[in-house]
Design a protein around this motif. Structure first.
Motif, PDB file in Angstrom:
ATOM      1  N   GLY A 194       2.732  -2.232 -25.984  1.00 26.02           N
ATOM      2  CA  GLY A 194       2.603  -1.452 -27.217  1.00 26.02           C
ATOM      3  C   GLY A 194       3.675  -1.784 -28.234  1.00 26.02           C
ATOM      4  N   THR A 195       4.647  -0.895 -28.382  1.00 27.83           N
ATOM      5  CA  THR A 195       5.670  -1.045 -29.413  1.00 27.83           C
ATOM      6  C   THR A 195       6.917  -1.798 -28.957  1.00 27.83           C
ATOM      7  N   GLU A 196       6.974  -2.191 -27.696  1.00 31.59           N
ATOM      8  CA  GLU A 196       8.151  -2.896 -27.196  1.00 31.59           C
ATOM      9  C   GLU A 196       7.734  -4.021 -26.265  1.00 31.59           C
ATOM     10  N   THR A 197       8.672  -4.906 -25.982  1.00 22.35           N
ATOM     11  CA  THR A 197       8.387  -5.989 -25.045  1.00 22.35           C
ATOM     12  C   THR A 197       8.953  -5.636 -23.677  1.00 22.35           C
ATOM     13  N   GLY A 198       8.412  -6.275 -22.683  1.00 24.24           N
ATOM     14  CA  GLY A 198       8.954  -6.116 -21.337  1.00 24.24           C
ATOM     15  C   GLY A 198      10.407  -6.549 -21.270  1.00 24.24           C
ATOM     16  N   TRP A 199      10.758  -7.559 -22.053  1.00 26.90           N
ATOM     17  CA  TRP A 199      12.161  -8.013 -22.074  1.00 26.90           C
ATOM     18  C   TRP A 199      13.077  -6.900 -22.560  1.00 26.90           C
ATOM     19  N   ASP A 200      12.644  -6.180 -23.620  1.00 24.41           N
ATOM     20  CA  ASP A 200      13.444  -5.063 -24.129  1.00 24.41           C
ATOM     21  C   ASP A 200      13.619  -3.993 -23.061  1.00 24.41           C
ATOM     22  N   VAL A 201      12.540  -3.695 -22.362  1.00 26.40           N
ATOM     23  CA  VAL A 201      12.577  -2.672 -21.318  1.00 26.40           C
ATOM     24  C   VAL A 201      13.529  -3.098 -20.200  1.00 26.40           C
ATOM     25  N   ILE A 202      13.431  -4.338 -19.782  1.00 26.99           N
ATOM     26  CA  ILE A 202      14.301  -4.835 -18.711  1.00 26.99           C
ATOM     27  C   ILE A 202      15.762  -4.751 -19.129  1.00 26.99           C
ATOM     28  N   GLU A 203      16.072  -5.187 -20.335  1.00 27.88           N
ATOM     29  CA  GLU A 203      17.462  -5.128 -20.798  1.00 27.88           C
ATOM     30  C   GLU A 203      17.959  -3.693 -20.862  1.00 27.88           C
ATOM     31  N   ARG A 204      17.118  -2.774 -21.357  1.00 24.72           N
ATOM     32  CA  ARG A 204      17.507  -1.367 -21.435  1.00 24.72           C
ATOM     33  C   ARG A 204      17.716  -0.783 -20.037  1.00 24.72           C
ATOM     34  N   MET A 205      16.854  -1.136 -19.098  1.00 17.49           N
ATOM     35  CA  MET A 205      17.000  -0.623 -17.733  1.00 17.49           C
ATOM     36  C   MET A 205      18.279  -1.154 -17.093  1.00 17.49           C
ATOM     37  N   LEU A 213       5.215  -9.668 -15.198  1.00 12.85           N
ATOM     38  CA  LEU A 213       3.822  -9.986 -14.882  1.00 12.85           C
ATOM     39  C   LEU A 213       3.058  -9.918 -16.189  1.00 12.85           C
ATOM     40  N   SER A 214       2.648 -11.079 -16.689  1.00 11.49           N
ATOM     41  CA  SER A 214       2.086 -11.150 -18.030  1.00 11.49           C
ATOM     42  C   SER A 214       0.824 -11.989 -18.077  1.00 11.49           C
ATOM     43  N   SER A 215      -0.028 -11.689 -19.044  1.00 12.36           N
ATOM     44  CA  SER A 215      -1.202 -12.541 -19.262  1.00 12.36           C
ATOM     45  C   SER A 215      -0.794 -13.842 -19.949  1.00 12.36           C
ATOM     46  N   SER A 216       0.418 -13.894 -20.472  1.00 13.27           N
ATOM     47  CA  SER A 216       0.911 -15.085 -21.153  1.00 13.27           C
ATOM     48  C   SER A 216       1.537 -16.063 -20.171  1.00 13.27           C
ATOM     49  N   SER A 217       1.128 -17.299 -20.268  1.00 14.15           N
ATOM     50  CA  SER A 217       1.791 -18.362 -19.503  1.00 14.15           C
ATOM     51  C   SER A 217       2.442 -19.344 -20.477  1.00 14.15           C
ATOM     52  N   ASP A 218       2.619 -18.898 -21.734  1.00 12.47           N
ATOM     53  CA  ASP A 218       3.257 -19.707 -22.753  1.00 12.47           C
ATOM     54  C   ASP A 218       4.662 -20.118 -22.300  1.00 12.47           C
ATOM     55  N   ALA A 254       0.846  -1.208   0.000  1.00 12.26           N
ATOM     56  CA  ALA A 254       0.000   0.000   0.000  1.00 12.26           C
ATOM     57  C   ALA A 254       0.877   1.253   0.000  1.00 12.26           C
ATOM     58  N   GLY A 255       0.650   2.123  -0.976  1.00 10.41           N
ATOM     59  CA  GLY A 255       1.393   3.379  -1.060  1.00 10.41           C
ATOM     60  C   GLY A 255       2.813   3.248  -1.542  1.00 10.41           C
ATOM     61  N   ARG A 256       3.232   2.048  -1.914  1.00  4.75           N
ATOM     62  CA  ARG A 256       4.628   1.840  -2.291  1.00  4.75           C
ATOM     63  C   ARG A 256       4.767   1.395  -3.742  1.00  4.75           C
ATOM     64  N   LEU A 257       3.703   1.605  -4.535  1.00  5.43           N
ATOM     65  CA  LEU A 257       3.671   1.178  -5.928  1.00  5.43           C
ATOM     66  C   LEU A 257       3.581   2.404  -6.823  1.00  5.43           C
ATOM     67  N   GLU A 258       4.515   2.523  -7.754  1.00  3.40           N
ATOM     68  CA  GLU A 258       4.503   3.611  -8.724  1.00  3.40           C
ATOM     69  C   GLU A 258       4.322   2.987 -10.106  1.00  3.40           C
ATOM     70  N   VAL A 259       3.561   3.635 -10.974  1.00  2.00           N
ATOM     71  CA  VAL A 259       3.229   3.061 -12.283  1.00  2.00           C
ATOM     72  C   VAL A 259       3.809   3.905 -13.406  1.00  2.00           C
ATOM     73  N   ALA A 260       4.367   3.217 -14.399  1.00  3.08           N
ATOM     74  CA  ALA A 260       4.783   3.830 -15.662  1.00  3.08           C
ATOM     75  C   ALA A 260       4.047   3.091 -16.768  1.00  3.08           C
ATOM     76  N   THR A 261       3.716   3.788 -17.844  1.00  2.95           N
ATOM     77  CA  THR A 261       2.975   3.135 -18.923  1.00  2.95           C
ATOM     78  C   THR A 261       3.850   2.772 -20.124  1.00  2.95           C
ATOM     79  N   THR A 262       5.091   3.268 -20.155  1.00  9.68           N
ATOM     80  CA  THR A 262       6.022   2.948 -21.234  1.00  9.68           C
ATOM     81  C   THR A 262       7.407   2.685 -20.656  1.00  9.68           C
ATOM     82  N   GLY A 263       8.250   2.053 -21.455  1.00  8.37           N
ATOM     83  CA  GLY A 263       9.628   1.825 -21.029  1.00  8.37           C
ATOM     84  C   GLY A 263      10.387   3.118 -20.821  1.00  8.37           C
TER      85      GLY A 263
END
Length: 133
Positions: A66-77, A89-94, A30-39
């Motif tokens: 959108g235009t990038e994957t979470g993997w790309d964002v993680i690698e860039r970060m 955290l994904s809707s995919s369980s593939d 609670a109160g410790r979550l910040e949200v970003a919508t893009t990488g």
């Protein structure tokens, strides 16, 4: 003293953000979550938090942004010096998605279908965060 946000969540679905915020409000997150919508936005927020002396302990990232994957964002970060625990955290369980996530050294969690499921995810993530005390 109020603790600064400890978790940065990169998510572009307003519905998922609302569900997680509702669930997080009932946990130690609670109160410790910040949200970003893009990488790009996430990188700015991570840089700001680090500069302020309160880097995020956990970066939670959607897989399809959108235009990038979470993997790309993680690698860039990571390349940008962000030293956090990364969780996808994904809707995919593939199996291929799970394997690729684990190859990056990240946990893979599947988005739940109920508020109770979101609450369980929030509690799990809260357990990864060490309070800044």
């Amino acid at each position: 003293m109020i603790d600064p946000p400890a978790v940065l969540w990169i998510e572009d679905s307003p519905d998922d953000v609302l569900l997680m915020q509702l669930a997080a409000a009932e946990t130690a997150l609670a109160g410790r979550l910040e949200v970003a919508t893009t990488g790009e936005e996430a990188m700015r927020q991570a840089e700001r938090a680090t500069a302020e002396g309160h880097p995020f302990g956990v970066v939670l990232c959607d897989l399809r942004l959108g235009t990038e994957t979470g993997w790309d964002v993680i690698e860039r970060m990571r390349d940008g010096g962000v030293e956090s625990t990364f969780v996808v955290l994904s809707s995919s369980s593939d199996e291929r998605d799970v394997n690729r996530t684990e190859e990056l050294g990240c946990r893979h969690l599947t988005k739940p279908m109920s508020l109770d499921g979101w609450r369980a995810i929030a509690e799990d993530i809260a357990g990864l965060v060490q309070p800044d005390r």
